[in-house]
Design a protein around this motif. Structure first.
Motif, PDB file in Angstrom:
ATOM      1  N   ILE A  92     -31.616  19.952 -37.445  1.00 32.06           N
ATOM      2  CA  ILE A  92     -30.846  18.788 -37.003  1.00 32.06           C
ATOM      3  C   ILE A  92     -30.117  18.233 -38.233  1.00 32.06           C
ATOM      4  O   ILE A  92     -30.753  17.856 -39.223  1.00 32.06           O
ATOM      5  CB  ILE A  92     -31.755  17.696 -36.397  1.00 32.06           C
ATOM      6  CG1 ILE A  92     -32.644  18.258 -35.270  1.00 32.06           C
ATOM      7  CG2 ILE A  92     -30.912  16.514 -35.914  1.00 32.06           C
ATOM      8  CD1 ILE A  92     -31.901  18.879 -34.102  1.00 32.06           C
ATOM      9  N   GLY A  93     -28.773  18.198 -38.165  1.00 36.53           N
ATOM     10  CA  GLY A  93     -27.957  17.722 -39.285  1.00 36.53           C
ATOM     11  C   GLY A  93     -27.372  18.876 -40.086  1.00 36.53           C
ATOM     12  O   GLY A  93     -27.790  19.138 -41.205  1.00 36.53           O
ATOM     13  N   THR A  94     -26.382  19.568 -39.511  1.00 38.89           N
ATOM     14  CA  THR A  94     -25.766  20.723 -40.189  1.00 38.89           C
ATOM     15  C   THR A  94     -25.089  20.301 -41.488  1.00 38.89           C
ATOM     16  O   THR A  94     -25.187  21.013 -42.495  1.00 38.89           O
ATOM     17  CB  THR A  94     -24.683  21.375 -39.285  1.00 38.89           C
ATOM     18  OG1 THR A  94     -25.173  21.468 -37.949  1.00 38.89           O
ATOM     19  CG2 THR A  94     -24.262  22.731 -39.792  1.00 38.89           C
ATOM     20  N   SER A  96     -22.942  20.035 -44.520  1.00 33.95           N
ATOM     21  CA  SER A  96     -22.127  21.043 -45.213  1.00 33.95           C
ATOM     22  C   SER A  96     -22.444  22.451 -44.716  1.00 33.95           C
ATOM     23  O   SER A  96     -21.656  23.378 -44.918  1.00 33.95           O
ATOM     24  CB  SER A  96     -22.414  20.989 -46.710  1.00 33.95           C
ATOM     25  OG  SER A  96     -23.740  21.446 -46.964  1.00 33.95           O
ATOM     26  N   GLN A  99     -28.026  24.091 -46.077  1.00 30.34           N
ATOM     27  CA  GLN A  99     -29.417  24.334 -45.651  1.00 30.34           C
ATOM     28  C   GLN A  99     -29.461  25.391 -44.532  1.00 30.34           C
ATOM     29  O   GLN A  99     -30.326  26.264 -44.519  1.00 30.34           O
ATOM     30  CB  GLN A  99     -30.034  23.008 -45.178  1.00 30.34           C
ATOM     31  CG  GLN A  99     -31.347  23.131 -44.452  1.00 30.34           C
ATOM     32  CD  GLN A  99     -32.546  23.336 -45.374  1.00 30.34           C
ATOM     33  OE1 GLN A  99     -32.960  22.434 -46.083  1.00 30.34           O
ATOM     34  NE2 GLN A  99     -33.084  24.534 -45.369  1.00 30.34           N
ATOM     35  N   VAL A 113     -27.627  21.529 -35.111  1.00 29.79           N
ATOM     36  CA  VAL A 113     -26.934  20.482 -34.353  1.00 29.79           C
ATOM     37  C   VAL A 113     -26.340  19.461 -35.329  1.00 29.79           C
ATOM     38  O   VAL A 113     -27.001  19.043 -36.272  1.00 29.79           O
ATOM     39  CB  VAL A 113     -27.926  19.762 -33.397  1.00 29.79           C
ATOM     40  CG1 VAL A 113     -27.212  18.687 -32.592  1.00 29.79           C
ATOM     41  CG2 VAL A 113     -28.607  20.767 -32.467  1.00 29.79           C
ATOM     42  N   GLY A 142     -28.612  15.101 -32.278  1.00 26.73           N
ATOM     43  CA  GLY A 142     -29.810  15.925 -32.456  1.00 26.73           C
ATOM     44  C   GLY A 142     -31.117  15.264 -32.061  1.00 26.73           C
ATOM     45  O   GLY A 142     -32.161  15.917 -32.050  1.00 26.73           O
ATOM     46  N   CYS A 159     -31.858  14.536 -41.739  1.00 26.74           N
ATOM     47  CA  CYS A 159     -31.488  13.128 -41.744  1.00 26.74           C
ATOM     48  C   CYS A 159     -32.737  12.399 -41.224  1.00 26.74           C
ATOM     49  O   CYS A 159     -33.560  13.005 -40.543  1.00 26.74           O
ATOM     50  CB  CYS A 159     -30.280  12.874 -40.836  1.00 26.74           C
ATOM     51  SG  CYS A 159     -30.344  13.721 -39.246  1.00 26.74           S
ATOM     52  N   VAL A 211     -30.090  10.567 -45.714  1.00 28.14           N
ATOM     53  CA  VAL A 211     -29.200   9.713 -44.930  1.00 28.14           C
ATOM     54  C   VAL A 211     -29.870   9.475 -43.573  1.00 28.14           C
ATOM     55  O   VAL A 211     -30.670  10.291 -43.122  1.00 28.14           O
ATOM     56  CB  VAL A 211     -27.795  10.341 -44.732  1.00 28.14           C
ATOM     57  CG1 VAL A 211     -27.067  10.493 -46.053  1.00 28.14           C
ATOM     58  CG2 VAL A 211     -27.877  11.686 -44.017  1.00 28.14           C
TER      59      VAL A 211
HETATM   60  N1  SAH Z   1     -28.339  19.908 -44.283  1.00 24.28           N
HETATM   61  C1  SAH Z   1     -27.172  19.140 -44.667  1.00 24.28           C
HETATM   62  C2  SAH Z   1     -27.520  17.676 -44.776  1.00 24.28           C
HETATM   63  C3  SAH Z   1     -26.342  16.823 -44.538  1.00 24.28           C
HETATM   64  S1  SAH Z   1     -26.737  15.103 -44.496  1.00 24.28           S
HETATM   65  C4  SAH Z   1     -26.599  19.622 -45.981  1.00 24.28           C
HETATM   66  O1  SAH Z   1     -27.370  19.980 -46.876  1.00 24.28           O
HETATM   67  O2  SAH Z   1     -25.388  19.586 -46.150  1.00 24.28           O
HETATM   68  C5  SAH Z   1     -27.411  14.934 -42.857  1.00 24.28           C
HETATM   69  C6  SAH Z   1     -26.498  15.312 -41.721  1.00 24.28           C
HETATM   70  O3  SAH Z   1     -27.158  14.868 -40.532  1.00 24.28           O
HETATM   71  C7  SAH Z   1     -25.136  14.652 -41.719  1.00 24.28           C
HETATM   72  O4  SAH Z   1     -24.147  15.637 -41.621  1.00 24.28           O
HETATM   73  C8  SAH Z   1     -25.153  13.752 -40.485  1.00 24.28           C
HETATM   74  O5  SAH Z   1     -23.921  13.652 -39.827  1.00 24.28           O
HETATM   75  C9  SAH Z   1     -26.170  14.468 -39.616  1.00 24.28           C
HETATM   76  N2  SAH Z   1     -26.773  13.629 -38.569  1.00 24.28           N
HETATM   77  C10 SAH Z   1     -27.166  12.334 -38.637  1.00 24.28           C
HETATM   78  N3  SAH Z   1     -27.662  11.928 -37.453  1.00 24.28           N
HETATM   79  C11 SAH Z   1     -27.595  13.002 -36.614  1.00 24.28           C
HETATM   80  C12 SAH Z   1     -27.933  13.205 -35.253  1.00 24.28           C
HETATM   81  N4  SAH Z   1     -28.436  12.243 -34.482  1.00 24.28           N
HETATM   82  N5  SAH Z   1     -27.716  14.440 -34.735  1.00 24.28           N
HETATM   83  C13 SAH Z   1     -27.181  15.450 -35.461  1.00 24.28           C
HETATM   84  N6  SAH Z   1     -26.835  15.298 -36.760  1.00 24.28           N
HETATM   85  C14 SAH Z   1     -27.033  14.094 -37.333  1.00 24.28           C
END
Ligand code: SAH
Length: 218
Positions: A92-94, A96, A99, A113, A142, A159, A211
């Protein structure tokens, strides 16, 4: 995508320094370290930040989000993969996509997602360029996981929600593991939740800083 391989601050020597730092900080998963040594993290950030891509630090990726610190990626991945089948993992939280890309070299299939569409589109382009073909992406909140492909052997959340979303527990396979930062800003901790049949066992690890998980889509 411009070719920015192999010079100066993004050279193999610079990458090796990061890997040594991760080892010094206790990361020992050999295959994971090798994946992180090979994967060009500088292609997951804006060109202006490429020279800082191999520092062990989070960096801005726009839309108020960050690419996670390499040590966090390594630690969460190491914990996630310890003892679970390396088949189906949900993230959850793609963001960049860094990861996601690390995971995709270590397990059969990764589902990820993201709620911010431009970030998802950029990540998709990177996976295409780098030939990561075992990743599936969904534009969604997510909090609800990704039910169609459940259950997952592992779920990783990058996140932090205030509480563990119920749907993620439900979508975890028996014997599966969820790794998730939980808590509001300034008081988050990393949690590991193992599913044994229908019961869940939670372990609270270090304080972390991610975040926030936000609801809805942008
Ligand atoms: N794994 C990523 C982390 C990016 S920061 C990396 O290393 O680049 C966390 C990400 O979670 C952000 O892109 C943010 O938009 C996403 N995020 C926050 N709340 C979310 C939610 N409810 N569902 C899906 N993504 C979410």
């Amino acid at each position: 995508m411009p070719d920015r391989r192999g010079i100066g601050m993004t050279s193999q020597r610079t990458r090796d320094r990061l890997i040594n730092r991760l080892k010094d900080r206790g990361i020992s998963h050999v295959e994971l370290l090798s994946v992180m040594r090979e994967l060009p993290r500088h292609l997951f950030v804006d060109e202006a930040l490429a020279s800082r891509a191999y520092e062990d630090t989070a960096l801005p990726i726009g839309h108020g989000q960050t690419i996670s610190q390499p040590h966090s990626v390594a630690k969460m991945t190491e914990i996630l993969l310890d003892g679970i089948p390396k088949k189906k993992v949900l993230e959850i939280g793609t963001g960049s996509g860094y990861q996601t890309a690390v995971l995709s070299r270590l397990v059969e299939r990764v589902y990820s997602v993201e709620r911010i569409e431009p970030l998802q589109n950029q990540a998709r382009e990177r996976f295409y360029q780098l030939k990561h073909n075992n990743i599936r992406l969904k534009y969604s909140d997510g909090t609800w996981g990704w039910e169609e492909n459940a259950p997952y052997d592992g779920i990783i959340v990058t996140c932090a929600p205030e509480e563990v979303p119920e749907a993620l527990l439900k979508q975890l396979a028996p014997g599966g593991r969820l790794v998730i930062p939980v808590g509001g800003s300034g008081k988050q901790s990393l949690r590991v939740i193992d599913r044994n049949g229908s019961s869940f066992e939670e372990t609270v690890l270090d304080d972390v800083s991610f975040v926030p998980l936000l609801s809805g889509q942008e």
